[in-house]
Design a protein around this motif. Structure first.
Motif, PDB file in Angstrom:
ATOM      1  N   LEU A   1       0.759  -1.259   0.067  1.00  0.00           N
ATOM      2  CA  LEU A   1      -0.072   0.112  -0.111  1.00  0.00           C
ATOM      3  C   LEU A   1       0.891   1.318   0.138  1.00  0.00           C
ATOM      4  CD1 LEU A   1      -2.749   0.785   0.185  1.00  0.00           C
ATOM      5  CD2 LEU A   1      -2.609   0.869   2.495  1.00  0.00           C
ATOM      6  N   TYR A   2       1.875   1.146   0.558  1.00  0.00           N
ATOM      7  CA  TYR A   2       2.981   2.179   0.670  1.00  0.00           C
ATOM      8  C   TYR A   2       4.463   1.750   0.066  1.00  0.00           C
ATOM      9  CZ  TYR A   2      -0.443   4.077   3.849  1.00  0.00           C
ATOM     10  OH  TYR A   2      -1.907   4.194   4.341  1.00  0.00           O
ATOM     11  N   PRO A   3       4.377   1.711  -1.185  1.00  0.00           N
ATOM     12  CA  PRO A   3       5.938   1.271  -1.733  1.00  0.00           C
ATOM     13  C   PRO A   3       7.133   1.938  -1.033  1.00  0.00           C
ATOM     14  CG  PRO A   3       4.298   1.516  -3.298  1.00  0.00           C
ATOM     15  CD  PRO A   3       3.463   2.110  -2.304  1.00  0.00           C
ATOM     16  N   GLU A   4       6.947   3.212  -0.944  1.00  0.00           N
ATOM     17  CA  GLU A   4       8.064   3.713  -0.391  1.00  0.00           C
ATOM     18  C   GLU A   4       8.858   3.247   0.838  1.00  0.00           C
ATOM     19  OE1 GLU A   4       4.470   6.394   1.232  1.00  0.00           O
ATOM     20  OE2 GLU A   4       4.992   4.922  -0.710  1.00  0.00           O
ATOM     21  N   HIS A   5       7.657   2.415   1.557  1.00  0.00           N
ATOM     22  CA  HIS A   5       8.328   1.835   2.955  1.00  0.00           C
ATOM     23  C   HIS A   5       8.728   0.338   2.832  1.00  0.00           C
ATOM     24  CE1 HIS A   5       7.969   5.799   4.791  1.00  0.00           C
ATOM     25  NE2 HIS A   5       6.728   5.804   4.691  1.00  0.00           N
ATOM     26  N   VAL A   6       8.834  -0.233   1.772  1.00  0.00           N
ATOM     27  CA  VAL A   6       9.132  -1.415   1.572  1.00  0.00           C
ATOM     28  C   VAL A   6      10.466  -1.928   2.316  1.00  0.00           C
ATOM     29  CG1 VAL A   6       9.644  -3.618   0.036  1.00  0.00           C
ATOM     30  CG2 VAL A   6       7.551  -2.108  -0.516  1.00  0.00           C
ATOM     31  N   PHE A   7      11.300  -1.224   2.186  1.00  0.00           N
ATOM     32  CA  PHE A   7      12.189  -1.509   2.842  1.00  0.00           C
ATOM     33  C   PHE A   7      12.855  -0.462   4.113  1.00  0.00           C
ATOM     34  CE2 PHE A   7      12.750  -2.611  -1.858  1.00  0.00           C
ATOM     35  CZ  PHE A   7      13.037  -4.115  -1.484  1.00  0.00           C
ATOM     36  N   THR A   8      11.984   0.037   4.469  1.00  0.00           N
ATOM     37  CA  THR A   8      12.238   0.921   5.756  1.00  0.00           C
ATOM     38  C   THR A   8      12.450   0.017   7.097  1.00  0.00           C
ATOM     39  OG1 THR A   8      11.053   3.030   4.771  1.00  0.00           O
ATOM     40  CG2 THR A   8      11.563   3.017   7.094  1.00  0.00           C
ATOM     41  N   ARG A   9      12.879   0.345   7.807  1.00  0.00           N
ATOM     42  CA  ARG A   9      13.105  -0.561   9.058  1.00  0.00           C
ATOM     43  C   ARG A   9      12.020  -0.256   9.949  1.00  0.00           C
ATOM     44  NH1 ARG A   9      18.445   0.019  12.492  1.00  0.00           N
ATOM     45  NH2 ARG A   9      17.578   2.330  12.326  1.00  0.00           N
TER      46      ARG A   9
END
Length: 233
Positions: free
Chosen positions: A156-164
């Motif tokens: 839903l939020y692609p920008e946070h796929v790799f955010t810890r």
């Protein structure tokens, strides 16, 4: 005058007769009425209902039913703020102005008098329009996924796929227990989900929304476990 207003219409669809269904041994609305009585903050505890059976059960727990809710305010599309506004206006016609009102939900068995007290104290101390119960999401909402029409998933939020996870902002949601407000805020239609409100943060183990049969089962299991633990402490 401080008013506790408990909306409890009779036409619940997903869980029939939800507001007076037995929950862990007694009608679920009884828990809300008892918490309101025990906190000692209210001059009147009123259940707003269109249903005579609900009214009778509410009276048995000590609530007042000074009026039956109009049918136009008892359908699936009526918001709780409209119901509170109706009650405030009704009392005004009786020569009893309301200074503060607290909308307490009828299906809130985990509600504690201390939560209501904290909400009132925050409302008065901050001068805000509302104070209501919230709790944190158990999982970062930024990691939510949606189901695609082809049966696959996507973030839903692609920008946070790799955010810890520890780097993501903690988020909260309405606990579905109560909403304290100044009468003018209800009458003027001030939006609660805004900087006009202050939160009362509750622990997640004392929050469970009850909208479906599955919710009901989960809530009863949580409630019985919580009560059992409390008895051993």
């Amino acid at each position: 005058m401080n008013l506790a207003l408990i909306p409890a219409r009779g036409g619940s669809k997903r869980i029939p007769r939800k507001n007076i269904r037995a929950f862990a041994g007694k009608p679920i609305i009884g828990y809300s009425i008892e918490a309101a009585r025990e906190c000692g903050l209210f001059d009147r505890i009123v259940v707003s209902t269109d249903d005579e059976e609900i009214a009778e059960v509410a009276r048995s727990f000590g609530a007042d039913i000074p009026f039956l809710r109009p049918k136009q305010l008892a359908d699936d599309h009526t918001g709780t703020s409209d119901v509170v506004k109706h009650a405030i206006e009704w009392f005004a016609t009786q020569g009893t102005p309301i200074s503060h009102a607290c909308c307490i939900y009828a299906t809130a068995p985990f509600l504690q008098p201390s939560f209501l007290q904290e909400g009132y104290e925050k409302l008065v101390a901050t001068g805000k329009s509302y104070a209501f119960a919230v709790t944190s999401f158990a999982f970062p909402v930024q990691r939510a996924i949606r189901l695609r029409p082809d049966g696959t998933v996507e973030p839903l939020y692609p920008e946070h796929v790799f955010t810890r996870s520890q780097d993501l902002e903690e988020t909260y949601h309405d606990a579905g227990q109560f909403l304290w407000g100044r009468s003018d805020a209800f009458l003027n239609g001030t939006v609660a989900f805004s900087p006009a409100s202050v939160p009362v943060i509750l622990p997640r183990h004392l929050v469970q929304d009850i909208d479906t049969p599955e919710d009901w089962t989960r809530a009863e299991l949580m409630f019985r476990a919580w009560r059992q633990l409390a008895e051993t402490l």
